[in-house]
Scaffold this motif. Structure first.
Motif, PDB file in Angstrom:
ATOM      1  N   VAL A  97       0.859  -1.188   0.000  1.00  9.61           N
ATOM      2  CA  VAL A  97       0.000   0.000   0.000  1.00  9.61           C
ATOM      3  C   VAL A  97       0.894   1.236   0.000  1.00  9.61           C
ATOM      4  CG1 VAL A  97      -1.966  -1.080   1.161  1.00  9.61           C
ATOM      5  CG2 VAL A  97      -0.193  -0.005   2.523  1.00  9.61           C
ATOM      6  N   ALA A  98       0.402   2.298  -0.612  1.00 13.69           N
ATOM      7  CA  ALA A  98       1.144   3.561  -0.653  1.00 13.69           C
ATOM      8  C   ALA A  98       0.839   4.346   0.615  1.00 13.69           C
ATOM      9  CB  ALA A  98       0.739   4.366  -1.877  1.00 13.69           C
ATOM     10  N   LEU A  99       1.886   4.785   1.295  1.00 10.14           N
ATOM     11  CA  LEU A  99       1.714   5.561   2.520  1.00 10.14           C
ATOM     12  C   LEU A  99       2.492   6.867   2.426  1.00 10.14           C
ATOM     13  CD1 LEU A  99       2.049   2.817   5.292  1.00 10.14           C
ATOM     14  CD2 LEU A  99      -0.023   3.977   4.539  1.00 10.14           C
ATOM     15  N   PRO A 100       1.790   7.972   2.167  1.00 14.59           N
ATOM     16  CA  PRO A 100       2.468   9.271   2.209  1.00 14.59           C
ATOM     17  C   PRO A 100       2.802   9.625   3.659  1.00 14.59           C
ATOM     18  CG  PRO A 100       0.123   9.553   1.812  1.00 14.59           C
ATOM     19  CD  PRO A 100       0.384   8.081   1.827  1.00 14.59           C
ATOM     20  N   ALA A 101       3.345  10.798   3.876  1.00  8.18           N
ATOM     21  CA  ALA A 101       3.665  11.258   5.231  1.00  8.18           C
ATOM     22  C   ALA A 101       2.404  11.216   6.088  1.00  8.18           C
ATOM     23  CB  ALA A 101       4.232  12.672   5.182  1.00  8.18           C
ATOM     24  N   ILE A 102       2.579  10.980   7.380  1.00 10.73           N
ATOM     25  CA  ILE A 102       1.445  10.847   8.302  1.00 10.73           C
ATOM     26  C   ILE A 102       0.544  12.085   8.268  1.00 10.73           C
ATOM     27  CG2 ILE A 102       2.763  11.638  10.302  1.00 10.73           C
ATOM     28  CD1 ILE A 102       0.132   8.877  10.497  1.00 10.73           C
ATOM     29  N   SER A 103       1.124  13.268   8.111  1.00  8.25           N
ATOM     30  CA  SER A 103       0.303  14.491   8.061  1.00  8.25           C
ATOM     31  C   SER A 103      -0.600  14.488   6.831  1.00  8.25           C
ATOM     32  CB  SER A 103       1.195  15.734   8.068  1.00  8.25           C
ATOM     33  OG  SER A 103       2.076  15.706   6.966  1.00  8.25           O
ATOM     34  N   GLU A 104      -0.087  14.005   5.715  1.00  4.18           N
ATOM     35  CA  GLU A 104      -0.895  13.933   4.498  1.00  4.18           C
ATOM     36  C   GLU A 104      -1.967  12.842   4.621  1.00  4.18           C
ATOM     37  OE1 GLU A 104      -0.465  13.598  -0.350  1.00  4.18           O
ATOM     38  OE2 GLU A 104       1.334  13.636   0.881  1.00  4.18           O
ATOM     39  N   GLN A 105      -1.610  11.709   5.244  1.00  2.32           N
ATOM     40  CA  GLN A 105      -2.593  10.651   5.485  1.00  2.32           C
ATOM     41  C   GLN A 105      -3.760  11.200   6.297  1.00  2.32           C
ATOM     42  OE1 GLN A 105      -1.033   6.948   7.146  1.00  2.32           O
ATOM     43  NE2 GLN A 105       0.983   7.494   6.346  1.00  2.32           N
ATOM     44  N   SER A 106      -3.430  11.935   7.355  1.00  2.00           N
ATOM     45  CA  SER A 106      -4.467  12.487   8.237  1.00  2.00           C
ATOM     46  C   SER A 106      -5.343  13.498   7.495  1.00  2.00           C
ATOM     47  CB  SER A 106      -3.840  13.134   9.466  1.00  2.00           C
ATOM     48  OG  SER A 106      -3.185  12.146  10.239  1.00  2.00           O
ATOM     49  N   ALA A 107      -4.725  14.337   6.683  1.00  2.00           N
ATOM     50  CA  ALA A 107      -5.490  15.338   5.932  1.00  2.00           C
ATOM     51  C   ALA A 107      -6.442  14.648   4.946  1.00  2.00           C
ATOM     52  CB  ALA A 107      -4.541  16.281   5.193  1.00  2.00           C
ATOM     53  N   ILE A 108      -5.956  13.631   4.268  1.00  5.54           N
ATOM     54  CA  ILE A 108      -6.790  12.890   3.321  1.00  5.54           C
ATOM     55  C   ILE A 108      -7.926  12.195   4.059  1.00  5.54           C
ATOM     56  CG2 ILE A 108      -6.842  10.895   1.757  1.00  5.54           C
ATOM     57  CD1 ILE A 108      -3.930  11.723   0.949  1.00  5.54           C
ATOM     58  N   ALA A 109      -7.618  11.564   5.186  1.00  7.50           N
ATOM     59  CA  ALA A 109      -8.642  10.865   5.968  1.00  7.50           C
ATOM     60  C   ALA A 109      -9.701  11.841   6.474  1.00  7.50           C
ATOM     61  CB  ALA A 109      -8.001  10.114   7.131  1.00  7.50           C
TER      62      ALA A 109
END
Length: 148
Positions: A97-109
Motif C-alpha cells: 500500500v502507498a503511505l504518504p507522510a502521516i500528516s498527508e494521510q491524516s489530511a486525506i482521511a
C-alpha cells in the motif's frame, strides 16, 4: 467468568480502536476498521487483524485505501484456495500500500470522513423526501387530497 490463563490467552484476540479486520476465508477483500465502540471486542480465528503503528499510519487513511477496488482486486489475486479464497497474515503482508507522510494521510482521511458525513446526511434527506412523496402519492391517488 474465565480463569486468568484464559483471560491472558484471549487478550491476544482483543481489538483496539483503529485495528482493521479482514475475513480470512470467503470474502477476503472485505474489511472493517474497529471504532471506539468495538474496542475490547474479541475477534475469531476466521478473521485477520491489521494493527498499524500509529506513529507511521493513520488507520482511517489505511481503511480508505483498503476499500479501494484496486486494493481489493490485489487481495483477491493473491488469495489462495481452489474452492474458497483464503488469506493468512503472510499473504496479507505481501500486499503493498502507498503511505504518504502521516500528516498527508491524516489530511486525506479528514477530507474523506467529511465527505462520508455529507453523503450520509444527503442519504437521510433522500429517505425523508421519498417518504413524503410516498405519502403524497397515497393522498392524491386515493382522492383524499384533490388538486384544483
Amino acid at each position: 467468568m474465565v480463569s486468568d490463563i484464559d483471560r491472558k490467552r484471549l487478550d491476544a484476540y482483543s481489538l483496539k480502536e483503529g485495528d482493521i479486520v479482514f475475513s480470512r476465508v470467503g470474502s477476503v477483500d472485505r474489511n472493517a476498521r474497529v471504532s471506539e465502540k468495538e474496542a475490547g471486542w474479541l475477534f475469531s480465528g476466521r478473521l485477520l487483524r491489521v494493527r498499524a503503528s500509529l506513529r507511521q499510519v493513520d488507520t482511517r487513511f489505511l481503511s480508505y485505501q483498503f476499500h479501494l477496488e484496486t486494493f481489493k482486486q490485489r487481495v483477491r489475486t493473491v488469495a489462495v484456495g481452489q474452492t474458497m479464497a483464503s488469506l493468512n497474515t503472510q499473504i496479507l503482508r505481501g500486499v503493498l500500500v502507498a503511505l504518504p507522510a502521516i500528516s498527508e494521510q491524516s489530511a486525506i482521511a479528514e477530507f474523506l470522513s467529511a465527505m462520508d458525513e455529507a453523503i450520509a446526511i444527503s442519504e437521510q434527506k433522500l429517505v425523508k423526501a421519498r417518504a413524503v412523496k410516498q405519502g403524497m402519492m397515497q393522498e392524491l391517488l386515493t382522492g383524499r387530497i384533490r388538486l384544483v
